[in-house]
Design a protein around this motif. Structure first.
Motif, PDB file in Angstrom:
ATOM      1  N   LEU A  97      93.895  39.995 -11.616  1.00  0.00           N
ATOM      2  CA  LEU A  97      92.575  40.636 -11.541  1.00  0.00           C
ATOM      3  C   LEU A  97      91.503  39.875 -12.311  1.00  0.00           C
ATOM      4  N   ALA A  98      91.907  39.384 -13.510  1.00  0.00           N
ATOM      5  CA  ALA A  98      90.947  38.655 -14.337  1.00  0.00           C
ATOM      6  C   ALA A  98      90.471  37.401 -13.608  1.00  0.00           C
ATOM      7  N   ALA A  99      91.377  36.769 -12.871  1.00  0.00           N
ATOM      8  CA  ALA A  99      91.004  35.569 -12.112  1.00  0.00           C
ATOM      9  C   ALA A  99      90.006  35.947 -11.016  1.00  0.00           C
ATOM     10  N   GLN A 100      90.251  37.102 -10.409  1.00  0.00           N
ATOM     11  CA  GLN A 100      89.327  37.573  -9.374  1.00  0.00           C
ATOM     12  C   GLN A 100      87.926  37.772  -9.969  1.00  0.00           C
ATOM     13  N   TYR A 101      87.912  38.273 -11.212  1.00  0.00           N
ATOM     14  CA  TYR A 101      86.633  38.514 -11.887  1.00  0.00           C
ATOM     15  C   TYR A 101      85.933  37.186 -12.194  1.00  0.00           C
ATOM     16  N   ILE A 102      86.743  36.185 -12.613  1.00  0.00           N
ATOM     17  CA  ILE A 102      86.153  34.876 -12.939  1.00  0.00           C
ATOM     18  C   ILE A 102      85.554  34.244 -11.676  1.00  0.00           C
ATOM     19  N   PHE A 103      86.305  34.348 -10.576  1.00  0.00           N
ATOM     20  CA  PHE A 103      85.833  33.746  -9.326  1.00  0.00           C
ATOM     21  C   PHE A 103      85.275  34.841  -8.415  1.00  0.00           C
ATOM     22  N   SER A 104      84.363  35.628  -8.978  1.00  0.00           N
ATOM     23  CA  SER A 104      83.858  36.795  -8.240  1.00  0.00           C
ATOM     24  C   SER A 104      83.040  36.411  -7.011  1.00  0.00           C
ATOM     25  N   HIS A 105      82.636  35.127  -6.933  1.00  0.00           N
ATOM     26  CA  HIS A 105      81.870  34.701  -5.757  1.00  0.00           C
ATOM     27  C   HIS A 105      82.787  34.524  -4.539  1.00  0.00           C
ATOM     28  N   VAL A 106      84.118  34.525  -4.770  1.00  0.00           N
ATOM     29  CA  VAL A 106      85.072  34.338  -3.668  1.00  0.00           C
ATOM     30  C   VAL A 106      85.538  35.710  -3.175  1.00  0.00           C
ATOM     31  N   GLN A 107      85.523  35.842  -1.848  1.00  0.00           N
ATOM     32  CA  GLN A 107      85.952  37.106  -1.233  1.00  0.00           C
ATOM     33  C   GLN A 107      87.438  37.359  -1.540  1.00  0.00           C
ATOM     34  N   PRO A 108      87.806  38.520  -2.120  1.00  0.00           N
ATOM     35  CA  PRO A 108      89.223  38.762  -2.400  1.00  0.00           C
ATOM     36  C   PRO A 108      90.027  38.951  -1.101  1.00  0.00           C
ATOM     37  N   PRO A 109      91.331  38.694  -1.085  1.00  0.00           N
ATOM     38  CA  PRO A 109      92.132  38.218  -2.207  1.00  0.00           C
ATOM     39  C   PRO A 109      92.021  36.699  -2.367  1.00  0.00           C
ATOM     40  N   LEU A 110      92.320  36.250  -3.568  1.00  0.00           N
ATOM     41  CA  LEU A 110      92.255  34.806  -3.812  1.00  0.00           C
ATOM     42  C   LEU A 110      93.464  34.108  -3.196  1.00  0.00           C
ATOM     43  N   GLU A 111      94.567  34.858  -3.048  1.00  0.00           N
ATOM     44  CA  GLU A 111      95.788  34.286  -2.485  1.00  0.00           C
ATOM     45  C   GLU A 111      95.503  33.747  -1.088  1.00  0.00           C
ATOM     46  N   GLY A 112      95.946  32.532  -0.862  1.00  0.00           N
ATOM     47  CA  GLY A 112      95.741  31.920   0.446  1.00  0.00           C
ATOM     48  C   GLY A 112      94.511  31.033   0.493  1.00  0.00           C
ATOM     49  N   LYS A 113      93.627  31.183  -0.518  1.00  0.00           N
ATOM     50  CA  LYS A 113      92.417  30.353  -0.546  1.00  0.00           C
ATOM     51  C   LYS A 113      92.766  28.995  -1.152  1.00  0.00           C
ATOM     52  N   ARG A 114      91.951  28.003  -0.842  1.00  0.00           N
ATOM     53  CA  ARG A 114      92.142  26.686  -1.458  1.00  0.00           C
ATOM     54  C   ARG A 114      91.561  26.724  -2.862  1.00  0.00           C
ATOM     55  N   LEU A 115      92.119  25.883  -3.735  1.00  0.00           N
ATOM     56  CA  LEU A 115      91.595  25.831  -5.097  1.00  0.00           C
ATOM     57  C   LEU A 115      90.118  25.421  -5.081  1.00  0.00           C
ATOM     58  N   THR A 116      89.783  24.559  -4.117  1.00  0.00           N
ATOM     59  CA  THR A 116      88.387  24.103  -4.022  1.00  0.00           C
ATOM     60  C   THR A 116      87.445  25.227  -3.584  1.00  0.00           C
ATOM     61  N   ASP A 117      88.008  26.286  -2.962  1.00  0.00           N
ATOM     62  CA  ASP A 117      87.166  27.441  -2.617  1.00  0.00           C
ATOM     63  C   ASP A 117      86.790  28.205  -3.877  1.00  0.00           C
ATOM     64  N   LEU A 118      87.714  28.149  -4.852  1.00  0.00           N
ATOM     65  CA  LEU A 118      87.489  28.887  -6.103  1.00  0.00           C
ATOM     66  C   LEU A 118      86.494  28.138  -6.981  1.00  0.00           C
ATOM     67  N   THR A 119      86.743  26.844  -7.128  1.00  0.00           N
ATOM     68  CA  THR A 119      85.859  26.059  -7.974  1.00  0.00           C
ATOM     69  C   THR A 119      85.770  24.622  -7.478  1.00  0.00           C
ATOM     70  N   ARG A 120      84.587  24.065  -7.642  1.00  0.00           N
ATOM     71  CA  ARG A 120      84.377  22.667  -7.235  1.00  0.00           C
ATOM     72  C   ARG A 120      84.523  21.752  -8.444  1.00  0.00           C
ATOM     73  N   ASN A 121      84.858  22.368  -9.558  1.00  0.00           N
ATOM     74  CA  ASN A 121      84.954  21.601 -10.795  1.00  0.00           C
ATOM     75  C   ASN A 121      86.081  20.564 -10.679  1.00  0.00           C
ATOM     76  N   LEU A 122      85.698  19.281 -10.815  1.00  0.00           N
ATOM     77  CA  LEU A 122      86.642  18.188 -10.601  1.00  0.00           C
ATOM     78  C   LEU A 122      87.742  18.174 -11.666  1.00  0.00           C
ATOM     79  N   SER A 123      87.372  18.508 -12.891  1.00  0.00           N
ATOM     80  CA  SER A 123      88.395  18.446 -13.941  1.00  0.00           C
ATOM     81  C   SER A 123      89.451  19.545 -13.766  1.00  0.00           C
TER      82      SER A 123
END
Ligand code: ADP
Length: 412
Positions: A97-123
């Motif tokens: 849930l906390a991850a969902q809150y951090i990436f609140s701009h991403v439509q839930p659920p986060l499962e199945g999404k690409r990491l790049t959908d969550l964040t574009r941060n290269l590091s």
């Protein structure tokens, strides 16, 4: 049987050997049948119970897996840290849930999404790749800018490798929110640099005048006492500053204990007005105590006096010649309001919140240049803390060019 019927068997054996053979096979068949029956009788239920116990074991295992999964989900769901598990295809396989809150701009659920959908941060991306490809642990600082505010995370990424039917490769990332820690660190650094700055100014003046006196001005009778006066004023300023810092840190550390009693307000205000009368006169300001004689408040008398002294002292300092200061008290619902109104320069709207911060002064240059005005910038911060310590609050309403009204609000 063979002893007792010896003759009988013998006779049969002699006269009909074929019958003996039949008899032999009959017995063999009988014994075999009996043995098979017994075996069947013994082995069938065992096999049945073996199957049953296998089934039970499988059920128990299944239930165990489900409950372990539930336990894991509820543990991670209740974590304040965001947890994201990414598989070797860089797809999110699990997120709490906390991850969902951090990436609140991403439509839930986060499962199945690409990491790049969550964040574009290269590091972040690199940290997960290092964990997946090289089984490397990493720890990085990540900043995210959500809808509301910037947040800072300490991200730890670790490889996850385990053997199922095939080797499974994944990486787990734990986002630990350090926004508040960073803020506190920034406040601490700002505080230190402010304190050093505030102390350096009077100290520089003291040293400069001491050097001037040492260089011969000590014999300059027209000026030496004036120089000593400047040294004294700056030393006093340093003492005020240190006292205020100690006071503030004692309040913040919870070392100040408030003792609330019924306090008669009018005489308390009268005492403060009296103590500030010389300063008010020097500034050509009149202070009016308009508190009704019978008014009582429920507060810590010493702390309330300290708060009112700070407010009235400011009202004198930031007033104009021929200005006035009015102190009033009123009860309202379940609160008690004590106000200090002045006819000074007033405070710009954008500064009204900030003046309660430590070391904030509206016109730093003007305050520093004017030794009588130059306070520590800590007075209102102390008032705010003391008000809160007593379950109250302090606020200001001000109009530039007309004056300000500071109000202390206390629970009745
Ligand atoms: P100090 O008075 O020591 O500078 P304070 O924390 O008491 O520090 O006040 C912070 C700042 O708020 C002051 O420097 C001043 O700019 C502003 N201020 C406070 N009280 C008044 C007032 N009555 N009228 C105008 N400005 C005020």
């Amino acid at each position: 049987l063979s002893i007792a019927a010896n003759d009988f068997v013998f006779r049969f054996t002699i006269h009909d050997s074929r019958f003996t053979i039949h008899l032999f096979w009959f017995f063999i068949g009988l014994i075999g049948g009996l043995a098979a029956g017994w075996l069947l009788a013994v082995s069938l239920p065992r096999q049945k119970s073996q199957n049953e116990s296998l089934q039970i074991a499988a059920d128990v295992q299944k239930k165990q897996i489900v409950s372990e999964r539930l336990l894991l989900t509820s543990v991670t769901a209740n974590l304040r840290e965001g947890v994201v598990v990414v598989n070797e295809n860089m797809l999110v396989t699990s997120a709490n849930l906390a991850a969902q809150y951090i990436f609140s701009h991403v439509q839930p659920p986060l499962e199945g999404k690409r990491l790049t959908d969550l964040t574009r941060n290269l590091s972040v991306h690199n940290a997960f790749v290092a964990a997946l490809d090289a089984a490397k642990f990493s720890e990085i600082k990540v900043e995210t800018r959500g809808d509301a505010e910037k947040r800072i995370f300490d991200l730890r990424v670790a490889p996850l490798r385990f053997q199922s039917e095939a080797e499974i490769r994944a990486a787990i990332g734990v986002f630990y929110d350090i926004t508040r820690l960073e803020q506190l660190e920034r406040v601490r650094q700002e505080f230190l640099s402010n304190v050093s700055h505030e102390l350096r100014t009077p100290l520089t003046a003291i040293l400069a005048f001491v050097e001037t006196l040492e260089d011969g001005a000590i014999s300059d009778e027209a000026n030496n006492l004036r120089f000593l006066g400047v040294i004294r004023k700056n030393a006093e300023r340093m003492r005020r500053l240190i006292n205020d810092i100690l006071e503030l840190s004692a309040i913040e550390a919870g070392k100040i204990i408030v003792k609330k009693t019924r306090v008669k307000l009018a005489p308390l205000v009268a005492e403060i007005v009296e103590s500030l009368s010389a300063k008010a006169q020097a500034n050509q300001v009149v202070i009016k105590n308009q508190v009704e004689p019978n008014v009582e408040v429920f507060a810590d008398a010493d702390r309330l006096a300290q708060m009112l002294t700070n407010l009235i002292d400011n009202a004198v300092k930031f007033n104009r010649p021929n200005g006035t200061i009015t102190i009033c008290a009123a009860a309202e619902n379940n609160r008690f309001l004590i106000s200090v109104a002045d006819t000074g320069e007033g405070i710009a709207h954008e500064d009204t919140e900030r003046i309660f911060q430590r070391f904030y002064r509206v016109d730093r240059a003007r305050a520093a240049a004017n030794e009588t005005v130059g306070g520590t910038g800590l007075g209102l911060a102390i008032v705010k803390h003391l008000a809160r310590l007593q379950g109250g609050e302090v606020s200001v309403v001000s109009t530039l060019g007309k004056g300000s009204t500071f109000t202390i609000e206390l629970p009745k």
